[in-house]
Design an enzyme around this catalytic site. Structure first.
Site, PDB file in Angstrom:
ATOM      1  N   HIS A 103      61.257  89.573 127.992  1.00 31.37           N
ATOM      2  CA  HIS A 103      61.574  89.256 129.390  1.00 31.37           C
ATOM      3  C   HIS A 103      61.181  87.828 129.758  1.00 31.37           C
ATOM      4  CE1 HIS A 103      57.304  90.581 130.248  1.00 31.37           C
ATOM      5  NE2 HIS A 103      57.383  89.584 131.111  1.00 31.37           N
ATOM      6  N   ASP A 133      60.753  94.835 124.328  1.00 25.17           N
ATOM      7  CA  ASP A 133      60.228  93.680 125.062  1.00 25.17           C
ATOM      8  C   ASP A 133      59.452  92.736 124.143  1.00 25.17           C
ATOM      9  OD1 ASP A 133      59.985  92.052 127.255  1.00 25.17           O
ATOM     10  OD2 ASP A 133      58.230  93.061 128.073  1.00 25.17           O
ATOM     11  N   SER A 209      52.119  87.317 130.378  1.00 27.14           N
ATOM     12  CA  SER A 209      53.074  88.033 129.532  1.00 27.14           C
ATOM     13  C   SER A 209      53.314  87.282 128.232  1.00 27.14           C
ATOM     14  CB  SER A 209      54.404  88.206 130.260  1.00 27.14           C
ATOM     15  OG  SER A 209      54.268  89.065 131.365  1.00 27.14           O
ATOM     16  N   GLY A 266      67.980 110.316 115.445  1.00 35.36           N
ATOM     17  CA  GLY A 266      69.114 111.174 115.788  1.00 35.36           C
ATOM     18  C   GLY A 266      68.686 112.462 116.460  1.00 35.36           C
TER      19      GLY A 266
END
Length: 461
Positions: A103, A133, A209, A266
């Protein structure tokens, strides 16, 4: 000049990065605090400045030819907006691989990285994944850089001392201290149902971040990524992506991957609630209940069934689908994992293959052209790879919207919409949609599946 006894204490404290994790004990160590480990680790934490150029919406009034004659066509063209992003990053290798948050840099058109010694580098994202992220950058013309060693984050324990290093609010490199407050945080606790995080009370604020969460030995244990807050500032509940997942991202980036490849289970599952545990005759609610399996799932091929309970992956306890995904992602595509499962009164271990989501049948991704009424609409046939990438239901088939384009978006279509029919014509392949949108008449009706609900879009052409 330091006396010999104090000098010896200083050396002992400064070199404790090579020793086992511990807390300061002597008065000399307490006086020094975290200074030695910060001095060791901080050069490997960098400030990141990213520029993102976004397209604004065109002014529909000036799209009219009448107004274009007066004001020119430039008034109808979308305006660009420049958005600046501030964050942190951690150097992972001496030749310039850096990790940060997606981000922060994932959509950037220009990235500038500033080291603690004020050297600046241009950087490019070489591998990124929005869902996790995480983004791996490569610094241009960088050699002999200081970098952090990654610790096995599975060995991190609640109560350990931890330091967060980053660039909060752009004030410059800042260090905050705390402890590890929790492990294996997922779901509503973090605001990210797909993530898997280490929790800390070390202060994390905007700009942190992508920065480092380290232990008292200076080893990287996580990448700071988010906080829970009502005010926008730190409330002592911060989250970091575990170093083990970062290590797999780095490995794939150094191998030349430009996108992260995660093993495909799956399956759909749910955490074990007390009610489900009671219905299954379990004393303690634990594990993940398999609620659905794709026909090509490696779990199905290994003999697992709906209703089975997976309690461990490679010996590590799992209690949510996000934990299962994390454990398999760390193991990496191409190998195998051992699942411990409960079925009735018995427990057994089953080995499964770690595979990429299959491209079967072929996606046949198609972008509609000017011969149709919705040029620019991008669609794909649904297969396991598309299901995994777009978060669709395992049982979903047919055609999905990848990008609505200018006309599809104006008509109400969104990425992720599954097109069931157009004007009553069944849609099973992108070519079916091309045919349906080539000279469809004056009226158009899309019947789509969006978020598990059937929606009809009707409009006149």
């Amino acid at each position: 000049m330091l006396r010999p006894s104090l000098f010896a204490l200083f050396i002992a404290c400064a070199s404790f990065a090579a020793a086992e994790t511990r807390v300061p004990k002597s008065q000399a160590e307490i006086s020094l605090g975290f200074a030695p480990v910060v001095k060791q680790a901080s050069p490997a934490v960098v400030n990141i400045y990213a520029k993102i150029i976004r397209q604004g919406r065109a002014n529909t009034l000036f799209s009219d030819p009448f107004f274009q004659d007066f004001f020119g066509r430039g008034f109808s063209e979308p305006r660009q907006r420049v958005q600046n992003s501030l964050g942190s990053g951690v150097i992972l290798s001496d030749d310039g691989y850096v990790v940060s948050n997606y981000h922060v840099v994932g959509m950037a058109t220009e990235i500038r990285v500033v080291a603690t010694d004020r050297r600046e580098y241009s950087a490019q994202v070489v591998l990124g994944d929005k869902e996790s992220d995480i983004a791996i950058l490569r610094l241009e013309d960088a050699t002999d850089l200081p970098y952090l060693q990654m610790r096995d984050s599975d060995q991190v324990e609640v109560g350990e001392l931890a330091l967060a290093i980053g660039n909060p609010f752009g004030v410059g490199q800042t260090v905050s201290s705390g402890i590890i407050s929790g492990l294996a945080r997922t779901g509503t606790a973090t605001g990210n149902a797909r993530g898997y995080f280490i929790q800390t009370d070390a202060a994390i604020n905007p700009g942190n971040s992508g920065g480092a969460l380290i232990d008292v030995n200076g080893n990287l244990i996580g990448i700071n990524t988010s906080i829970l807050t009502r005010s926008g500032g730190s409330n002592g509940i911060g989250f970091a992506i575990p170093a083990n997942l970062v290590a797999e991202f780095l490995r794939q980036a150094q191998s030349g991957n430009d996108s992260f490849v995660s093993p495909w289970a799956g399956m759909a599952g749910q955490h074990m609630s007390a009610d489900i545990a009671e219905s299954l005759g379990l004393v303690i609610p634990q594990g993940v209940v398999i609620s659905d399996l794709h026909g090509l799932s490696p779990l199905a091929e290994a003999g697992l069934r709906v209703g089975d309970v997976v309690t461990h992956v490679d010996g590590d306890e799992v209690n949510s689908p996000a934990e299962m995904k994390f454990r398999m992602s760390v193991a990496g595509v191409g190998g195998t994992s051992v699942l411990t499962l409960l079925r009735g009164d018995s427990s057994e271990e089953i080995e499964i293959a770690l595979i990429k989501a299959p491209e079967t049948p072929s996606a046949d991704e198609t972008t509609l052209d000017d011969q149709t009424v919705m040029p620019g609409l991008e669609v794909s046939r649904i297969n396991p790879a598309v299901i995994s990438r777009m978060g669709l239901l395992l049982s979903q088939t047919g055609v999905v919207v990848v990008d609505a384009g200018p006309y599809g978006g104006r008509s109400g279509l969104r990425a992720g919409d599954v097109v069931n029919s157009v004007n009553g014509q069944d849609i099973q392949h992108p070519n079916d949609l091309v045919d349906a949108l080539t000279d469809p008449g004056r009226r158009l009706q899309f019947d789509i599946l969006r978020g598990g609900r059937t929606v009809s879009l009707r409009f006149r052409l």
